[in-house]
Design a protein around this motif. Sequence first.
Motif, mmCIF file in Angstrom:
data_model
loop_
_atom_site.group_PDB
_atom_site.id
_atom_site.type_symbol
_atom_site.label_atom_id
_atom_site.label_comp_id
_atom_site.label_asym_id
_atom_site.label_seq_id
_atom_site.Cartn_x
_atom_site.Cartn_y
_atom_site.Cartn_z
ATOM 1 N N ASP A 1 47.628 53.796 66.770
ATOM 2 C CA ASP A 1 46.686 54.040 65.156
ATOM 3 C C ASP A 1 47.710 54.857 64.034
ATOM 4 O OD1 ASP A 1 46.143 55.119 63.196
ATOM 5 O OD2 ASP A 1 43.626 55.342 63.764
ATOM 6 N N LEU B 1 40.377 50.337 58.436
ATOM 7 C CA LEU B 1 39.488 50.385 59.216
ATOM 8 C C LEU B 1 37.895 50.063 58.263
ATOM 9 C CD1 LEU B 1 36.949 51.290 61.214
ATOM 10 C CD2 LEU B 1 37.482 49.114 61.512
ATOM 11 N N ASN B 2 37.942 51.290 56.778
ATOM 12 C CA ASN B 2 37.312 51.949 56.747
ATOM 13 C C ASN B 2 36.893 50.408 55.349
ATOM 14 O OD1 ASN B 2 38.689 53.636 57.863
ATOM 15 N ND2 ASN B 2 36.133 54.966 56.550
ATOM 16 N N SER C 1 44.250 54.122 60.827
ATOM 17 C CA SER C 1 41.976 54.584 60.338
ATOM 18 C C SER C 1 42.483 55.877 59.512
ATOM 19 C CB SER C 1 41.867 55.429 61.721
ATOM 20 O OG SER C 1 42.425 56.715 61.937
ATOM 21 N N HIS D 1 42.130 58.729 60.016
ATOM 22 C CA HIS D 1 41.750 59.897 60.069
ATOM 23 C C HIS D 1 42.154 61.000 59.449
ATOM 24 C CE1 HIS D 1 39.802 62.470 63.360
ATOM 25 N NE2 HIS D 1 40.669 63.198 63.509
ATOM 26 N N GLY E 1 38.553 59.054 61.986
ATOM 27 C CA GLY E 1 38.682 57.514 62.005
ATOM 28 C C GLY E 1 39.337 57.150 63.711
ATOM 29 N N ILE F 1 38.086 53.792 65.130
ATOM 30 C CA ILE F 1 38.610 52.318 64.796
ATOM 31 C C ILE F 1 38.596 50.954 65.863
ATOM 32 C CG2 ILE F 1 41.533 53.383 65.734
ATOM 33 C CD1 ILE F 1 41.875 51.533 63.389
#
Length: 439
Positions: free
Chosen positions: A59, A257-258, A303, A305, A326, A330
Amino acid sequence: MAAYDLILRGGACVLPWGIETTDVGVRAGRIAALGDLRLDSAAQEIDARGLHVLPGLIDAHVHLRDPGDPAVENLSDGTKGAILGGLTTVFDMPNTAPSVTDKPRLDWKRDYINGTAWCDVGMYVGASMNNISELARLEAEPNVCAIKVFAGSSTGDLLIADDVSLEAVMLSGHRRICYHSEDEFRLQARKPDFTSGMPHRNHAIWRDVECAFLGTRRLMAIARKTNRPAHILHVSTAEELEYLAEFRDICTVEVLLNHLTQTDEAYDRLGGYAVMNPPIRDQRHMDAAWAAVRNGTVDVVGSDHAPHSRAAKERPWPDCAAGLTGVQTIVPIMLDHVNAGRLPLTRLVDLMCAGPARVYGALNKGRLATGYDADFTLVDMKKQRTIEESWIVSPCGWTPFAGHHCTGWPMMTVIRGQVAMREDEVLGTPQGKAVRFAR
Ligand code: DOR
């Protein structure tokens, strides 16, 4: 008969040239053999039959907030979430408190990673108005994955908004630079149009398509002029994805990803827990993001995150904090996208292993091949499971994906030959190391 430290037996291995059911032999933390190892032995053997063996998933976009507020997120819990979620490496953003913008902070962070992190970690160095002349030296420091430039303001105080300063950044050093691309001047000019307590949907109206697209047009003009490689993080609009096709010689692309999973209905359902920068947008942009995954425009999926306390997320818009967790979710959600037919498993590996390794120049990562780090994510493509908030280890304690049902789940992570996570159990002690990059 050869002896290994570890053999993974009979998994469906996602190799650079396709998926083959084969054995993998590990010695001294590296992949030592691929092929039929039936006649060979190892100190530890893992039966991988029925599972897919992926190169350790990366990630390339997380905010682990360390130093900062450990009750929200920290390096230990964030990387624990990473291995539980099927990642073996993360690249950590510099907008901490204080930000990572100089050599002493990079040195501190490197020491801290070794012994604290549960997975391997690459470090971004932040560009600020005060360190532009230092950036060439800073990007050459060991374990730096890239310079990060916030060309539009987000969480923290890192910001380089004007063209003259952006050009100075691009003229300092030579490696690929990562950009948060939103036009700061448009953001500030339109801010007075919005008042406290307006519905969360206004986030995508304030930070609109033109805000992101204008930012990207400006960055590409300067990158072209200076011939400096760029990586546009979290590209969120159909317009940018189409435009960037003309800049593939100097620009690589990340999608989150979102943005592949959520549309603007999330604002009504999740309120502040749907607010991130750049924002979640409507279906047209999600469709464009998937088209860009399929046509090869996208190099990396991350992600972003970005944990915040519940109190900060629950403040009325626009004062609520922007950013969503995230790192732990993910991989399951991407595996679910694979099972839903949205992308092949081999493309997922391209986006989360080979892609990040190529874009950032990570050494020995991102590929199941002899000589590479023995980082593996073993996944069960048939396992069904629902994401539950109680599973999230980030101290902030929430996920925008609570209740999301997944088909496909990470069962084991192996980092440089050591099993770090097996079926939801974190094993041993933190083994994470700072990642090496071509500089
Ligand atoms: O939503 C976001 N949150 N976008 C960013 O660019 C930064 C991040 C954060 O650090 O909270």
